[in-house]
Design an enzyme around this catalytic site. Structure first.
Site, short mmCIF file in Angstrom:
data_model
loop_
_atom_site.label_atom_id
_atom_site.label_comp_id
_atom_site.label_asym_id
_atom_site.label_seq_id
_atom_site.Cartn_x
_atom_site.Cartn_y
_atom_site.Cartn_z
N ARG A 63 -5.55 -25.38 28.49
CA ARG A 63 -4.44 -26.29 28.20
C ARG A 63 -3.26 -26.03 29.14
NH1 ARG A 63 -1.33 -24.42 23.25
NH2 ARG A 63 -0.68 -23.01 24.93
N ASP A 75 -7.34 -46.11 30.91
CA ASP A 75 -6.92 -44.73 31.03
C ASP A 75 -6.81 -44.44 32.52
OD1 ASP A 75 -6.35 -42.06 30.40
OD2 ASP A 75 -8.47 -41.51 30.45
N ASP A 121 -7.23 -40.74 34.26
CA ASP A 121 -8.17 -39.73 34.73
C ASP A 121 -9.60 -40.08 34.37
OD1 ASP A 121 -6.23 -37.74 35.76
OD2 ASP A 121 -5.57 -37.72 33.67
#
Length: 561
Positions: free
Chosen positions: A265, A112, A114
């Site tokens: 979000r 991944d 982050d």
């Protein structure tokens, strides 16, 4: 198999208690330490060993003197044992194993982005909190007065649950029990009596728990915050709840939860966070995690590597150029951005799209995933078809236990590695003399309570109540070592947390950062620590397998390096 970090949290105290109550303990490197046993009980007194109550002998006439003598002797021996325990401090840069795995079997490494390849500074969560708070005010018409609340990095921990209907943030253990004293309404703790009245006890039924990915959906009333990015969200939820409560404003908790979730979000989707980081990359990205050294080591040993991230192309490119170098793509065989995990692992309908150097999406049909190219979206099934990278020869690293790891280990048989940055700070706390003293005495006192509870006379019961009060205070003190509000992310007072339960299930190995890989050779085999089951004798596991043979101690790593 219970995860090593949870076991390590109480290992020192448990070993000390067993040294006091049983036959001995192995020291560093398998050497036997000098045993400091408690004196044998006087004639007619109950022994320390666990036997059925009906087998216990009758108490002696002067139980008060006997119990306090046992207490004082236990405390003396515990104090003498602490230095030998401290000689085997845990290594915060070690890799811990839930499942046996040999790196010699791993041919392909996946990552991944982050909080796996790149780590962020403390400024990022403040940025996310402030941006989401402003979106609540400007777009959702929340009172401007909530601007007085700031982000507090010491408030919440990862893995907490949030009751969407009651607006309560709490810590839940592996058996779905709420840890009393860790339930917060707004910024204030809810009294234990009120929690028990609301939930008819402290247990959360399965149908009310969060769904497989930690979300509150399809009737689930609990949301679990598993993402490191969720720390600002928990703080913002609590601050807005606090404002409404303090000002006696009637509000619908479900709407508040949805609005805060949407605002957090939008900080990502609208590019607010990405633009801020790109504009001041040195402020937000930590360079010290030796990502390039890890990737170069794997490349030198002929390992294939790939990247699957939900972050956008230009953002990843600038970040990787900063921490790895302009040639970062040369290290990866496949790069996939905006993958939309966990949907990437389950949705077979979305094809890959190639991204050109200007970030424009091309319409070409993808027949092969080429090195040096960047691809967007796609799905794991097409990925497996195009690469042939299947099964246990693949090891994928990520920080989100659900979105990154769960589907890969359950459905596809990949090996998985969890990146848990909190692990390093928690182990450093567990290595302190104050923590070891407290935990050792807590475990010893618990052992005394367990074995002395058979004495039912009034004097004995009064003393036992004093011990229980002290034990409660010690448990609260233990929580404050890690986080004043919620304690460790790995343990409640006694049990593993729900977070650790999922970590143990979905991660073969776990570590604080990828840089921990630099401490191990590419053919190293990770063996999980054999922790005794409740019905097993502790002697074999503790005396033979808790020295440098199983737990990665600081001195061991020095020898490796």
């Amino acid at each position: 198999m219970a995860a090593a970090a949870a076991a390590a949290g109480a290992a020192a105290g448990a070993a000390a208690a067993r040294s006091l109550l049983a036959a001995g303990r192995a020291g560093a490197g398998g050497r036997r330490c000098r045993v400091l046993p408690l004196p044998l009980p006087a004639a007619g007194a109950a022994p320390f060993c666990t036997v059925a109550p009906q087998q216990q002998q009758q108490p002696s006439p002067d139980m008060k003197s006997y119990l306090w003598s046992r207490y004082k002797e236990a405390k003396r021996v515990t104090k003498e044992l602490v230095p030998s325990i401290m000689s085997n401090m845990l290594n915060p840069d070690a890799i811990f194993s839930n499942n046996e795995m040999s790196l010699s079997d791993i041919e392909i490494y996946g990552f991944d982005y982050d909080y796996t390849l790149v780590f962020y500074s403390k400024h990022l969560h403040t940025l996310i909190f402030n941006a989401a708070r402003d979106l609540l005010i400007n777009e959702h018409r929340y009172p401007a007065e909530i601007r007085k609340y700031d982000y507090d990095p010491n408030f919440a921990i990862r893995g907490l649950h949030y009751d969407v209907h009651r607006a309560l943030l709490m810590k839940i253990d592996a058996f779905h029990y709420i840890q009393l004293g860790t339930v917060y309404r707004g910024l204030s703790v809810v009294p234990d009596e009120e929690v028990i009245a609301m939930y008819d006890g402290s247990h959360i039924p399965l149908e009310q728990m969060s769904d497989f990915y930690g979300k509150s959906s399809q009737g689930n009333t609990m949301k679990q915050f598993m993402d490191i990015f969720s720390l600002p969200e928990m703080r913002l939820l609590s601050c807005v709840n606090e404002y409404f409560l303090k000002n006696n404003i009637d509000y619908e908790p479900i709407h508040l939860y949805k609005d805060v979730k949407d605002s957090i979000r939008d900080v990502h989707i609208k590019g607010i966070m990405y633009r801020a980081i790109e504009a001041d990359i040195e402020k937000y990205i930590c360079y010290a995690e030796q990502t390039r050294a890890v990737l170069a080591k794997l490349a030198d040993h002929g390992k294939k590597m790939f990247l699957i991230t939900n972050s956008p192309s230009s953002f990843v490119d600038k970040g990787m150029k900063f921490i790895v170098g302009k040639d970062w793509r040369d290290l990866f065989d496949v790069v996939i951005v905006q993958a939309d995990k966990p949907n990437f692992f389950n949705d077979k309908r979305r094809p890959f799209r190639k991204v050109n150097e200007r970030g424009v999406l091309l319409w070409d049909k993808i027949h092969k995933l080429q090195k040096g190219q960047i691809y967007k979206q796609g799905n794991l099934y097409e990925f497996l078809k195009l690469t042939g990278w299947r099964g246990s020869k693949v090891l994928y690293f990520g920080d989100h236990i659900y979105s990154d790891l769960a589907d890969l280990t359950l459905k596809h048989g990949w090996r998985t590695g969890a990146i848990i940055p909190e692990l390093r700070s928690e182990i450093k706390i567990m290595n302190t003399e104050k923590y070891i003293q407290t935990m050792t005495w807590l475990q010893t006192l618990t052992g005394l309570l367990e074995h002395m509870q058979v004495h039912r006379d009034p004097d004995s019961q009064m003393i036992l109540e004093e011990w229980k009060k002290e034990r409660k205070e010690l448990r609260e003190m233990n929580r404050y070592f890690f986080n004043a509000h919620f304690g460790s992310i790995f343990r409640t007072d006694e049990n593993p947390t729900y977070f650790l339960r999922r970590l143990s299930r979905f991660a073969d190995i776990y570590m604080a950062s990828l840089s921990c890989l630099l401490n191990y050779e590419p053919d190293y085999t990770f063996y999980p620590r054999r922790t005794p089951l409740q019905h097993e004798l502790p002697g074999w596991s503790d005396q033979l397998c808790t020295g440098t043979f199983r737990i990665p101690f600081l001195q061991e790593t020095v020898q490796i390096k």
